[in-house]
Write a protein that holds these residues in place. Sequence first.
Motif, mmCIF file in Angstrom:
data_model
loop_
_atom_site.group_PDB
_atom_site.id
_atom_site.type_symbol
_atom_site.label_atom_id
_atom_site.label_comp_id
_atom_site.label_asym_id
_atom_site.label_seq_id
_atom_site.Cartn_x
_atom_site.Cartn_y
_atom_site.Cartn_z
ATOM 1 N N ARG A 2 13.865 2.578 5.436
ATOM 2 C CA ARG A 2 13.257 1.993 4.238
ATOM 3 C C ARG A 2 12.111 1.066 4.616
ATOM 4 N N VAL A 3 11.024 1.141 3.819
ATOM 5 C CA VAL A 3 9.893 0.224 3.924
ATOM 6 C C VAL A 3 9.696 -0.361 2.538
ATOM 7 N N THR A 4 9.520 -1.693 2.444
ATOM 8 C CA THR A 4 9.388 -2.338 1.135
ATOM 9 C C THR A 4 8.204 -3.300 1.099
ATOM 10 N N LEU A 5 7.765 -3.576 -0.116
ATOM 11 C CA LEU A 5 6.782 -4.620 -0.406
ATOM 12 C C LEU A 5 7.248 -5.370 -1.645
ATOM 13 N N ARG A 6 6.932 -6.650 -1.699
ATOM 14 C CA ARG A 6 7.152 -7.453 -2.902
ATOM 15 C C ARG A 6 5.972 -8.410 -2.991
ATOM 16 N N TRP A 132 8.860 4.654 11.680
ATOM 17 C CA TRP A 132 8.987 3.382 10.959
ATOM 18 C C TRP A 132 7.880 2.391 11.285
ATOM 19 N N PRO A 133 7.534 2.141 12.558
ATOM 20 C CA PRO A 133 6.459 1.165 12.823
ATOM 21 C C PRO A 133 5.129 1.560 12.185
ATOM 22 N N VAL A 134 4.826 2.852 12.184
ATOM 23 C CA VAL A 134 3.575 3.320 11.580
ATOM 24 C C VAL A 134 3.628 3.143 10.066
ATOM 25 N N LEU A 135 4.757 3.515 9.445
ATOM 26 C CA LEU A 135 4.901 3.340 7.997
ATOM 27 C C LEU A 135 4.848 1.864 7.619
ATOM 28 N N TRP A 136 5.497 1.012 8.398
ATOM 29 C CA TRP A 136 5.477 -0.424 8.113
ATOM 30 C C TRP A 136 4.039 -0.946 8.138
ATOM 31 N N ALA A 137 3.288 -0.575 9.175
ATOM 32 C CA ALA A 137 1.890 -1.022 9.281
ATOM 33 C C ALA A 137 1.066 -0.485 8.118
ATOM 34 N N PHE A 138 1.293 0.775 7.745
ATOM 35 C CA PHE A 138 0.566 1.351 6.616
ATOM 36 C C PHE A 138 0.920 0.618 5.317
ATOM 37 N N TRP A 139 2.177 0.223 5.144
ATOM 38 C CA TRP A 139 2.598 -0.510 3.946
ATOM 39 C C TRP A 139 1.934 -1.883 3.888
ATOM 40 N N GLN A 140 1.703 -2.514 5.022
ATOM 41 C CA GLN A 140 0.985 -3.788 5.034
ATOM 42 C C GLN A 140 -0.460 -3.576 4.592
ATOM 43 N N TRP A 141 -1.047 -2.470 5.012
ATOM 44 C CA TRP A 141 -2.390 -2.110 4.572
ATOM 45 C C TRP A 141 -2.398 -1.873 3.059
ATOM 46 N N ARG A 142 -1.369 -1.164 2.569
ATOM 47 C CA ARG A 142 -1.249 -0.943 1.117
ATOM 48 C C ARG A 142 -1.219 -2.269 0.374
ATOM 49 N N ALA A 143 -0.471 -3.235 0.890
ATOM 50 C CA ALA A 143 -0.390 -4.551 0.248
ATOM 51 C C ALA A 143 -1.774 -5.183 0.152
ATOM 52 N N HIS A 144 -2.529 -5.122 1.234
ATOM 53 C CA HIS A 144 -3.892 -5.662 1.248
ATOM 54 C C HIS A 144 -4.760 -4.966 0.205
ATOM 55 N N ARG A 145 -4.702 -3.647 0.176
ATOM 56 C CA ARG A 145 -5.531 -2.879 -0.756
ATOM 57 C C ARG A 145 -5.080 -3.066 -2.208
ATOM 58 N N LEU A 146 -3.770 -3.212 -2.431
ATOM 59 C CA LEU A 146 -3.262 -3.497 -3.780
ATOM 60 C C LEU A 146 -3.794 -4.834 -4.288
ATOM 61 N N ARG A 147 -3.786 -5.838 -3.423
ATOM 62 C CA ARG A 147 -4.324 -7.153 -3.827
ATOM 63 C C ARG A 147 -5.807 -7.057 -4.153
ATOM 64 N N GLN A 148 -6.554 -6.310 -3.348
ATOM 65 C CA GLN A 148 -7.984 -6.099 -3.625
ATOM 66 C C GLN A 148 -8.179 -5.434 -4.980
ATOM 67 N N MET A 149 -7.448 -4.357 -5.207
ATOM 68 C CA MET A 149 -7.575 -3.603 -6.447
ATOM 69 C C MET A 149 -7.203 -4.457 -7.647
ATOM 70 N N ALA A 150 -6.148 -5.261 -7.514
ATOM 71 C CA ALA A 150 -5.688 -6.091 -8.626
ATOM 72 C C ALA A 150 -6.759 -7.080 -9.071
ATOM 73 N N ARG A 151 -7.542 -7.586 -8.142
ATOM 74 C CA ARG A 151 -8.608 -8.536 -8.504
ATOM 75 C C ARG A 151 -9.675 -7.902 -9.378
ATOM 76 N N MET A 152 -9.751 -6.564 -9.359
ATOM 77 C CA MET A 152 -10.746 -5.851 -10.181
ATOM 78 C C MET A 152 -10.184 -5.451 -11.544
ATOM 79 N N LEU A 153 -8.873 -5.646 -11.737
ATOM 80 C CA LEU A 153 -8.225 -5.247 -12.976
ATOM 81 C C LEU A 153 -8.104 -6.435 -13.920
ATOM 82 N N PRO A 154 -7.939 -6.176 -15.222
ATOM 83 C CA PRO A 154 -7.836 -7.278 -16.197
ATOM 84 C C PRO A 154 -6.534 -8.070 -16.072
ATOM 85 N N LEU A 155 -6.662 -9.353 -16.329
ATOM 86 C CA LEU A 155 -5.495 -10.258 -16.367
ATOM 87 C C LEU A 155 -5.213 -10.578 -17.823
ATOM 88 N N VAL A 156 -4.968 -9.551 -18.602
ATOM 89 C CA VAL A 156 -4.727 -9.730 -20.040
ATOM 90 C C VAL A 156 -3.433 -9.042 -20.418
#
Length: 156
Positions: A2-6, A132-156
């Motif tokens: 399992r790989v998770t993000l919160r 697992w180590p590769v998936l974990w590292a990729f999930w950390q990248w996903r977290a970074h990209r999710l935060r980037q994308m969220a800044r472009m989306l509305p906060l409404v």
Amino acid sequence: MRVTLRLVLDCSADAAWEALRSPAGLQHTAGPFMHVRSLEPGGLPDRWALDEDHRVATSLFGVLPAGEQRIHLHEERRGTARILVDSGAPVTGLLAMFSSWKHRMAVAPTADGRTLYRDRLDVGGPGALLAWPVLWAFWQWRAHRLRQMARMLPLV
């Protein structure tokens, strides 16, 4: 395995949900490491259809084929959380080392109007532990990209 993000994302839960339902959202969070190309006659849709298969080809950096995958999404709800579940499966290539695949992405509004995002990938098979180590590292990248994308989306 399992790989998770919160994460708490700086956008509304509705905006985060729409981004999850969009192939463009997948391409943003996976890029530039993983590229996704539709194998369906009409190409990638504007929005993923629920309860239907969509076949895609994946490649590393858009150059090295990583295999084909079947995306099969359905929606679940738990309280205020909306959960997008991909119960598809890798079909060929590197990803086929996983004999089981279940990816859950959940969004729920926070008290201040932002989004609690939870992401969980469960995979099984002979290569799961090695990957697992590769998936974990990729999930950390996903977290970074999710935060980037969220800044472009509305906060409404």
